[in-house]
Write a protein that holds these residues in place. Structure first.
Motif, PDB file in Angstrom:
ATOM      1  N   VAL A 132      -7.348  10.859  11.396  1.00  0.00           N
ATOM      2  CA  VAL A 132      -8.226  10.211  10.429  1.00  0.00           C
ATOM      3  C   VAL A 132      -8.056   8.696  10.485  1.00  0.00           C
ATOM      4  O   VAL A 132      -7.097   8.168  11.057  1.00  0.00           O
ATOM      5  N   ASP A 133      -9.012   7.982   9.866  1.00  0.00           N
ATOM      6  CA  ASP A 133      -8.972   6.513   9.850  1.00  0.00           C
ATOM      7  C   ASP A 133      -8.084   5.982   8.730  1.00  0.00           C
ATOM      8  O   ASP A 133      -7.519   4.894   8.862  1.00  0.00           O
ATOM      9  N   ALA A 134      -7.995   6.690   7.633  1.00  0.00           N
ATOM     10  CA  ALA A 134      -7.202   6.222   6.491  1.00  0.00           C
ATOM     11  C   ALA A 134      -6.566   7.421   5.802  1.00  0.00           C
ATOM     12  O   ALA A 134      -7.163   8.501   5.729  1.00  0.00           O
ATOM     13  N   VAL A 135      -5.360   7.227   5.305  1.00  0.00           N
ATOM     14  CA  VAL A 135      -4.636   8.259   4.555  1.00  0.00           C
ATOM     15  C   VAL A 135      -4.241   7.658   3.214  1.00  0.00           C
ATOM     16  O   VAL A 135      -3.536   6.643   3.158  1.00  0.00           O
ATOM     17  N   LEU A 136      -4.711   8.268   2.137  1.00  0.00           N
ATOM     18  CA  LEU A 136      -4.402   7.811   0.786  1.00  0.00           C
ATOM     19  C   LEU A 136      -3.612   8.896   0.056  1.00  0.00           C
ATOM     20  O   LEU A 136      -3.974  10.074   0.131  1.00  0.00           O
ATOM     21  N   TYR A 137      -2.567   8.483  -0.638  1.00  0.00           N
ATOM     22  CA  TYR A 137      -1.776   9.408  -1.443  1.00  0.00           C
ATOM     23  C   TYR A 137      -2.029   9.126  -2.919  1.00  0.00           C
ATOM     24  O   TYR A 137      -1.925   7.983  -3.364  1.00  0.00           O
ATOM     25  N   PHE A 138      -2.360  10.188  -3.656  1.00  0.00           N
ATOM     26  CA  PHE A 138      -2.577  10.095  -5.096  1.00  0.00           C
ATOM     27  C   PHE A 138      -1.320  10.614  -5.762  1.00  0.00           C
ATOM     28  O   PHE A 138      -1.006  11.814  -5.674  1.00  0.00           O
ATOM     29  N   VAL A 162      -1.227   4.766   2.979  1.00  0.00           N
ATOM     30  CA  VAL A 162      -0.136   4.797   3.952  1.00  0.00           C
ATOM     31  C   VAL A 162      -0.645   4.591   5.372  1.00  0.00           C
ATOM     32  O   VAL A 162       0.149   4.389   6.293  1.00  0.00           O
ATOM     33  N   LYS A 163      -1.963   4.643   5.541  1.00  0.00           N
ATOM     34  CA  LYS A 163      -2.583   4.344   6.833  1.00  0.00           C
ATOM     35  C   LYS A 163      -3.999   3.870   6.565  1.00  0.00           C
ATOM     36  O   LYS A 163      -4.709   4.445   5.746  1.00  0.00           O
ATOM     37  N   ASN A 164      -4.401   2.800   7.243  1.00  0.00           N
ATOM     38  CA  ASN A 164      -5.753   2.277   7.051  1.00  0.00           C
ATOM     39  C   ASN A 164      -6.132   1.453   8.265  1.00  0.00           C
ATOM     40  O   ASN A 164      -5.556   0.387   8.497  1.00  0.00           O
ATOM     41  N   ARG A 165      -7.085   1.937   9.040  1.00  0.00           N
ATOM     42  CA  ARG A 165      -7.537   1.207  10.223  1.00  0.00           C
ATOM     43  C   ARG A 165      -8.471   0.055   9.876  1.00  0.00           C
ATOM     44  O   ARG A 165      -8.811  -0.743  10.751  1.00  0.00           O
ATOM     45  N   PHE A 166      -8.899  -0.032   8.627  1.00  0.00           N
ATOM     46  CA  PHE A 166      -9.854  -1.066   8.234  1.00  0.00           C
ATOM     47  C   PHE A 166      -9.284  -2.006   7.174  1.00  0.00           C
ATOM     48  O   PHE A 166     -10.030  -2.760   6.565  1.00  0.00           O
ATOM     49  N   GLY A 167      -7.988  -1.955   6.931  1.00  0.00           N
ATOM     50  CA  GLY A 167      -7.414  -2.825   5.913  1.00  0.00           C
ATOM     51  C   GLY A 167      -5.908  -2.683   5.850  1.00  0.00           C
ATOM     52  O   GLY A 167      -5.282  -2.025   6.683  1.00  0.00           O
ATOM     53  N   SER A 168      -5.322  -3.309   4.835  1.00  0.00           N
ATOM     54  CA  SER A 168      -3.876  -3.309   4.664  1.00  0.00           C
ATOM     55  C   SER A 168      -3.397  -1.980   4.072  1.00  0.00           C
ATOM     56  O   SER A 168      -4.125  -1.304   3.349  1.00  0.00           O
TER      57      SER A 168
END
Length: 452
Positions: A228-234, A248-254
């Motif tokens: 995936v391009d981005a991984v978000l943890y809630f 924890v991962k983002n190809r388009f930002g910090s």
């Protein structure tokens, strides 16, 4: 009838083997192999596309178009908004609010005139409708599909051509071309790969929901997070109202940004001033507590560090750290004993970052030292004082970054005194309403914050 082939796949890393192992040779996990049955038929692509090789300097690029989600906290974590054609994985504990967050996002984006398809593989359409009514979802271009078969989902995408697709969740949808059960390594990998192709070829932003294991990681193969391009943890506690969204991962930002929400009966509400939220109910003039300005990405936040030092009843004292690196706390205790003369080898020490925030930056060191010393000596620190700085093994204070942003946030919240490294004093003449004191070591810092 094709002869069936049996293989074993590691549920943690996706390693495949023709025989069962108790320990995975790749990730070294125990009892992670699951049997899966496939046939010997192989799929051969009829289309062969010539690869186009280009020089890097000749490739033309444009800044990616971003869709605002209507939630500034989420936009910040994503790097400014949702990129068209991106594939974003949202993980979190059951009941933490993942579906609520994505329904609100789907409603906001649909209100902009964009088509949104929400695929629920876990709940019926009526259940989603009841939640939507509670969240006051009124968008006209929000479509709902309750289905687990990826072929049916793909057909619905072909007919609707949505701008945003939400899959809830990736562990419950399946591809009929595979004989393995939904949620298995091969199914998760195949369905995610299909969704990635659909997102890229149709320029369609896609959210997929992923369950987490008891250890807090995304359930399924680790390759899922790589695809995936981005991984978000809630994150957050189900019995507390505040929720933290962390990238924890983002190809388009910090990946350093943080979003904070509050769960209410009307849904998730953004917390625009996290410092005020984290300091609410802070005890005043109490030993063992101090406020430290922390940085999460580009945002300064004031967090409260609490320490409790008490005489141990056992031969080995306990060291407990919540919200901060345990090894960092042990290191600060050693520095206090060696350089400040505080004999703490027969005392239990507990450190807590209030609010459930996880802080990893070394700029918290001085706050930890001050809180421990305050509790040990039972001397209260002035409630209008903050402390920040990285502590070395010789007790010296090192320079920290973004000192101006940290101090401005503290001044805005009404703090009057700031103890910082002396090397950070340059260029701070424009900070108003706060007395800035520069120190070179922890002895000087403790003399100031513990002065009666």
């Amino acid at each position: 009838m094709a002869k069936l082939k049996i293989k074993y796949i590691c549920q943690d890393c996706g390693y495949e083997t023709p025989k069962w192992f108790g320990k995975c040779p790749s990730c070294e996990g125990w009892n992670t192999f699951v049997e899966e049955v496939t046939d010997r038929t192989t799929k051969v692509s009829n289309a062969i596309v010539d690869a186009k090789v280009e020089k890097v300097v000749d490739i033309k690029t444009n800044e990616e178009y971003r869709i605002t989600t209507g939630l500034q906290e989420l936009d910040r974590v994503l790097g400014g908004g949702l990129v068209k054609g991106s594939l974003t994985l949202v993980g979190g504990d059951p009941g933490i609010g993942k579906s609520t967050l994505l329904i609100q996002v789907a409603n906001n984006i649909s209100s902009q005139g964009l088509k949104v398809l929400y695929v629920s593989a876990e709940e019926s359409a009526k259940q989603i409708k009841l939640r939507s009514d509670r969240l006051s979802v009124q968008a006209q271009e929000l479509y709902l599909l309750s289905e687990t078969n990826m072929d049916i989902v793909t057909s619905a995408i072909d007919n609707l051509s949505p701008d945003l697709l939400v899959i809830d969740s990736i562990q419950t949808v399946y591809s009929p071309s595979l004989e393995s059960a939904p949620g298995s390594v091969s199914q998760v990998r195949e369905t995610t790969s299909l969704l990635m192709r659909l997102a890229k070829t149709r320029d369609m932003a896609t959210f997929i929901v992923g369950h987490v294991t008891k250890e807090g990681s995304i359930a399924g193969p680790r390759v899922l997070e790589h695809m995936v391009d981005a991984v978000l943890y809630f994150e957050g506690e189900r019995h507390h109202t505040y929720r933290i969204l962390r990238g924890v991962k983002n190809r388009f930002g910090s990946t350093n940004e943080l979003g904070i929400f509050e769960m209410r009966d009307i849904g998730l509400v953004q917390v625009e001033n996290p410092s005020e939220m984290l300091l609410a109910g802070r005890p005043l003039n109490t030993a063992g507590t101090i406020v430290v300005p922390s940085m999460e990405g580009t945002r300064p936040m004031l967090v409260e560090v609490q320490a409790l030092v008490s005489h141990t009843a056992f031969g080995m004292p306990r060291r407990v750290a919540t919200g901060i690196d345990y090894n960092r706390v042990v290191l600060m205790l050693a520095v206090l004993e060696k350089k400040a003369g505080l004999e703490m080898q027969s005392y239990d020490a507990y450190i807590n970052i209030v609010g459930g925030i996880q802080i990893k930056e070394p700029a918290m060191d001085l706050g930890i030292v001050c809180a421990l010393a305050s509790s040990f000596k039972d001397v209260a620190i002035d409630s209008n004082t903050i402390a920040i700085g990285e502590v070395g093994l010789t007790g010296e204070l090192r320079t920290v970054s973004f000192i101006e942003k940290r101090l401005k946030e503290a001044s805005k919240m009404g703090f009057k005194t700031a103890v910082i490294p002396k090397s950070n004093l340059k260029g701070l003449d424009n900070i108003e309403n706060i007395n800035i004191i520069g120190v070179t070591n922890i002895i000087q810092a403790l003399d100031i914050v513990l002065a009666r």
